[in-house]
Design a protein around this motif. Structure first.
Motif, mmCIF file in Angstrom:
data_model
loop_
_atom_site.group_PDB
_atom_site.id
_atom_site.type_symbol
_atom_site.label_atom_id
_atom_site.label_comp_id
_atom_site.label_asym_id
_atom_site.label_seq_id
_atom_site.Cartn_x
_atom_site.Cartn_y
_atom_site.Cartn_z
ATOM 1 N N ILE A 42 5.295 -17.694 -4.291
ATOM 2 C CA ILE A 42 5.778 -18.963 -4.857
ATOM 3 C C ILE A 42 5.117 -19.713 -5.863
ATOM 4 C CG2 ILE A 42 5.951 -21.370 -3.853
ATOM 5 C CD1 ILE A 42 6.383 -20.110 -1.026
ATOM 6 N N SER A 43 3.876 -19.455 -6.110
ATOM 7 C CA SER A 43 2.988 -20.072 -7.291
ATOM 8 C C SER A 43 3.535 -19.387 -8.528
ATOM 9 C CB SER A 43 1.786 -19.910 -6.848
ATOM 10 O OG SER A 43 1.077 -18.525 -7.034
ATOM 11 N N ALA A 44 3.692 -17.866 -8.487
ATOM 12 C CA ALA A 44 4.146 -17.415 -9.734
ATOM 13 C C ALA A 44 5.419 -17.680 -9.856
ATOM 14 C CB ALA A 44 3.953 -15.530 -9.163
ATOM 15 N N VAL A 45 6.638 -17.762 -9.216
ATOM 16 C CA VAL A 45 7.643 -18.252 -9.536
ATOM 17 C C VAL A 45 7.806 -19.459 -10.034
ATOM 18 C CG1 VAL A 45 10.076 -18.598 -8.556
ATOM 19 C CG2 VAL A 45 8.738 -16.775 -7.838
ATOM 20 N N LEU A 46 7.051 -20.492 -9.478
ATOM 21 C CA LEU A 46 7.071 -21.983 -10.166
ATOM 22 C C LEU A 46 6.311 -22.014 -11.580
ATOM 23 C CD1 LEU A 46 5.840 -23.802 -6.858
ATOM 24 C CD2 LEU A 46 8.191 -23.514 -7.860
ATOM 25 N N GLU A 47 5.621 -20.797 -11.540
ATOM 26 C CA GLU A 47 5.048 -20.718 -13.028
ATOM 27 C C GLU A 47 5.918 -20.266 -14.210
ATOM 28 O OE1 GLU A 47 1.445 -18.864 -12.587
ATOM 29 O OE2 GLU A 47 0.176 -20.421 -11.425
ATOM 30 N N GLY A 48 7.029 -19.670 -13.905
ATOM 31 C CA GLY A 48 8.367 -19.088 -14.585
ATOM 32 C C GLY A 48 8.201 -17.579 -14.603
ATOM 33 N N GLU A 49 7.557 -16.995 -13.769
ATOM 34 C CA GLU A 49 7.383 -15.470 -13.608
ATOM 35 C C GLU A 49 8.608 -15.038 -13.023
ATOM 36 O OE1 GLU A 49 5.029 -13.841 -15.239
ATOM 37 O OE2 GLU A 49 3.246 -15.280 -15.417
ATOM 38 N N HIS A 50 8.887 -13.706 -13.410
ATOM 39 C CA HIS A 50 9.762 -12.802 -12.613
ATOM 40 C C HIS A 50 9.068 -11.953 -11.523
ATOM 41 C CE1 HIS A 50 12.929 -9.357 -12.108
ATOM 42 N NE2 HIS A 50 12.657 -10.175 -11.006
ATOM 43 N N VAL A 51 8.964 -12.561 -10.382
ATOM 44 C CA VAL A 51 8.199 -11.713 -9.251
ATOM 45 C C VAL A 51 9.054 -10.599 -8.663
ATOM 46 C CG1 VAL A 51 6.902 -12.058 -7.345
ATOM 47 C CG2 VAL A 51 6.720 -13.758 -9.012
ATOM 48 N N VAL A 52 8.545 -9.539 -8.720
ATOM 49 C CA VAL A 52 8.926 -8.353 -7.833
ATOM 50 C C VAL A 52 8.203 -8.016 -6.822
ATOM 51 C CG1 VAL A 52 9.608 -6.208 -7.786
ATOM 52 C CG2 VAL A 52 10.646 -7.308 -9.422
ATOM 53 N N ARG A 53 8.644 -8.497 -5.644
ATOM 54 C CA ARG A 53 7.763 -7.891 -4.347
ATOM 55 C C ARG A 53 8.323 -6.391 -3.943
ATOM 56 N NH1 ARG A 53 4.652 -6.774 -1.076
ATOM 57 N NH2 ARG A 53 4.473 -7.847 1.225
ATOM 58 N N LEU A 54 7.441 -5.623 -4.142
ATOM 59 C CA LEU A 54 7.679 -4.121 -4.128
ATOM 60 C C LEU A 54 7.200 -3.717 -2.703
ATOM 61 C CD1 LEU A 54 9.077 -2.092 -5.830
ATOM 62 C CD2 LEU A 54 6.848 -1.424 -6.883
ATOM 63 N N LYS A 55 8.200 -3.081 -1.821
ATOM 64 C CA LYS A 55 7.913 -2.839 -0.605
ATOM 65 C C LYS A 55 8.353 -1.243 -0.234
ATOM 66 C CE LYS A 55 8.655 -7.353 1.578
ATOM 67 N NZ LYS A 55 7.589 -7.384 2.454
ATOM 68 N N GLY A 56 7.489 -0.761 0.297
ATOM 69 C CA GLY A 56 7.824 0.669 0.986
ATOM 70 C C GLY A 56 8.984 0.535 1.867
ATOM 71 N N GLY A 57 9.783 1.529 1.659
ATOM 72 C CA GLY A 57 11.120 1.632 2.402
ATOM 73 C C GLY A 57 12.147 0.511 2.046
ATOM 74 N N ASP A 58 12.787 -0.235 3.074
ATOM 75 C CA ASP A 58 13.618 -1.295 2.552
ATOM 76 C C ASP A 58 13.010 -2.332 3.141
ATOM 77 O OD1 ASP A 58 16.973 -1.481 2.187
ATOM 78 O OD2 ASP A 58 15.796 -2.923 3.774
ATOM 79 N N PRO A 59 13.121 -3.816 2.273
ATOM 80 C CA PRO A 59 12.518 -4.891 2.774
ATOM 81 C C PRO A 59 13.006 -5.318 4.071
ATOM 82 C CG PRO A 59 13.230 -4.735 0.521
ATOM 83 C CD PRO A 59 13.958 -3.581 0.853
ATOM 84 N N PHE A 60 14.188 -5.031 4.450
ATOM 85 C CA PHE A 60 15.024 -5.755 5.581
ATOM 86 C C PHE A 60 14.980 -4.784 6.759
ATOM 87 C CE2 PHE A 60 17.788 -8.866 3.400
ATOM 88 C CZ PHE A 60 16.677 -9.922 3.035
ATOM 89 N N ASP A 78 0.766 -1.441 0.059
ATOM 90 C CA ASP A 78 0.033 0.040 0.048
ATOM 91 C C ASP A 78 0.988 1.328 -0.088
ATOM 92 O OD1 ASP A 78 -2.584 -0.825 -0.339
ATOM 93 O OD2 ASP A 78 -3.047 -0.778 2.012
ATOM 94 N N LEU A 79 1.883 1.357 0.820
ATOM 95 C CA LEU A 79 2.925 2.381 0.854
ATOM 96 C C LEU A 79 3.627 2.725 -0.145
ATOM 97 C CD1 LEU A 79 3.600 2.214 4.666
ATOM 98 C CD2 LEU A 79 1.749 3.401 3.633
ATOM 99 N N VAL A 80 3.472 2.234 -1.233
ATOM 100 C CA VAL A 80 4.448 2.328 -2.419
ATOM 101 C C VAL A 80 3.943 3.370 -3.210
ATOM 102 C CG1 VAL A 80 5.394 1.519 -4.569
ATOM 103 C CG2 VAL A 80 5.259 0.038 -2.545
ATOM 104 N N ASN A 81 4.520 4.626 -3.736
ATOM 105 C CA ASN A 81 3.655 5.611 -4.549
ATOM 106 C C ASN A 81 3.295 4.993 -5.852
ATOM 107 O OD1 ASN A 81 3.706 7.884 -6.029
ATOM 108 N ND2 ASN A 81 4.746 8.982 -4.655
ATOM 109 N N ASP A 82 2.330 5.250 -6.326
ATOM 110 C CA ASP A 82 1.908 4.859 -7.809
ATOM 111 C C ASP A 82 2.978 5.226 -8.933
ATOM 112 O OD1 ASP A 82 -0.300 3.615 -6.728
ATOM 113 O OD2 ASP A 82 -1.510 5.318 -7.209
ATOM 114 N N ALA A 83 3.652 6.256 -8.637
ATOM 115 C CA ALA A 83 4.402 6.713 -9.632
ATOM 116 C C ALA A 83 5.708 5.997 -9.904
ATOM 117 C CB ALA A 83 4.975 8.139 -9.147
ATOM 118 N N VAL A 84 6.009 5.129 -8.790
ATOM 119 C CA VAL A 84 7.069 3.938 -8.834
ATOM 120 C C VAL A 84 6.652 2.805 -9.985
ATOM 121 C CG1 VAL A 84 8.213 2.282 -7.639
ATOM 122 C CG2 VAL A 84 7.816 4.404 -6.562
ATOM 123 N N LEU A 85 5.413 2.698 -10.076
ATOM 124 C CA LEU A 85 4.787 1.722 -10.797
ATOM 125 C C LEU A 85 4.838 2.051 -12.575
ATOM 126 C CD1 LEU A 85 1.680 0.538 -9.152
ATOM 127 C CD2 LEU A 85 4.039 -0.423 -9.349
#
Length: 260
Positions: free
Chosen positions: A78-96, A40-47
């Motif tokens: 997990i399901s998307a990666v197993l289907e061959g996709e490049h999944v980007v998990r986009l998080k606000g701030g820093d993931p860690f 939710d906290l990701v700015n739409d402009a990033v997309l």
């Protein structure tokens, strides 16, 4: 024989909100994604950096609001990666940094999936930078402590009196994430180890066009949040580095505001 996993996953920090604070590596990862799972906290402009062909799935994660269950997000990745996709998990701030990135990496690796992580600027850093304040200062702070004000269900949360004592004795700047809903408790605990007039800044929507902030003292923290109508997402910063901010307000015409 196990079938080779054709897809891949990247956890990307989208930064605190200002899309111009994205790293080059983050932009490249977003552009190459075929599926983006967006907080939710990701700015739409990033997309705007995403491929027109990419599938964008919004998976809300915001303190104090209804959120997409973490288990569901993990299954989607997990399901998307197993289907061959490049999944980007986009998080606000820093993931860690309070982004559950560590949990997601563990779950993905348990599924046999390698994960890349792209750091983002964390909101605590951006909050004080936006006010012209350094997290560390040779005269005021020799370290920084990142804490969460959000306790796990059934847990008591941080020992704030002990945190306060460490910050006071070691001259450490304290940054509290997700602390607005427990500000009265946090204030009471910190007052057991820090002077009542310790400088505090509260910053909502750090780095965004609608950023709001107030500067106050520790004994007025809870009332300031209430009176100024400052809520989540918010960073609470505590420490002597903020004394400089009030001094600037008194000596210049900078658009800084000190709340009573």
């Amino acid at each position: 024989m196990n079938t080779p996993i054709k897809g891949r996953c990247t956890l990307v920090g989208a930064g605190p909100g200002d899309p111009e604070l994205l790293t080059l590596k983050a932009v490249k990862a977003i552009a190459s994604a075929t599926v983006l799972l967006v907080d939710d906290l990701v700015n739409d402009a990033v997309l705007e950096h995403a491929s027109p062909k990419a599938r964008i799935v919004h998976v809300g994660k915001r303190g104090g609001c209804k959120s997409t269950p973490q288990v569901f997000i993990d299954k989607l990745m997990i399901s998307a990666v197993l289907e061959g996709e490049h999944v980007v998990r986009l998080k606000g701030g820093d993931p860690f940094i309070f982004g559950r990135g560590g949990e997601e990496v563990e779950n993905l690796r348990q599924a046999g999936i390698d994960v890349d992580v792209v750091n983002g600027i964390t909101s605590g850093q951006a909050a004080l930078t936006g006010l012209g304040v350094s997290l560390t200062h040779r005269d005021h702070a020799q370290g920084v402590l990142f804490m969460t004000g959000h306790a796990q269900p059934g847990a008591q949360g941080p020992d704030w009196p002990s945190v306060a004592q460490v910050c006071h004795q070691q001259r450490i700047t304290l940054l509290i994430y997700m602390g607005t809903s427990r500000s009265a408790l946090i204030q009471a605990g910190l007052l057991q180890g820090l002077p009542a007039k310790t400088s505090v800044a509260v910053v909502q929507n750090a780095s965004r066009h609608d950023q709001r902030y107030a500067v106050t003292t520790l004994d007025a923290l809870h009332n300031t949040l209430h009176n100024e109508g400052i809520g989540s997402p918010c960073i609470i910063a505590v420490g002597d580095v903020l004394t400089v901010l009030c001094a600037l307000k008194e000596k210049s015409s900078l658009p800084l505001r000190c709340a009573a």
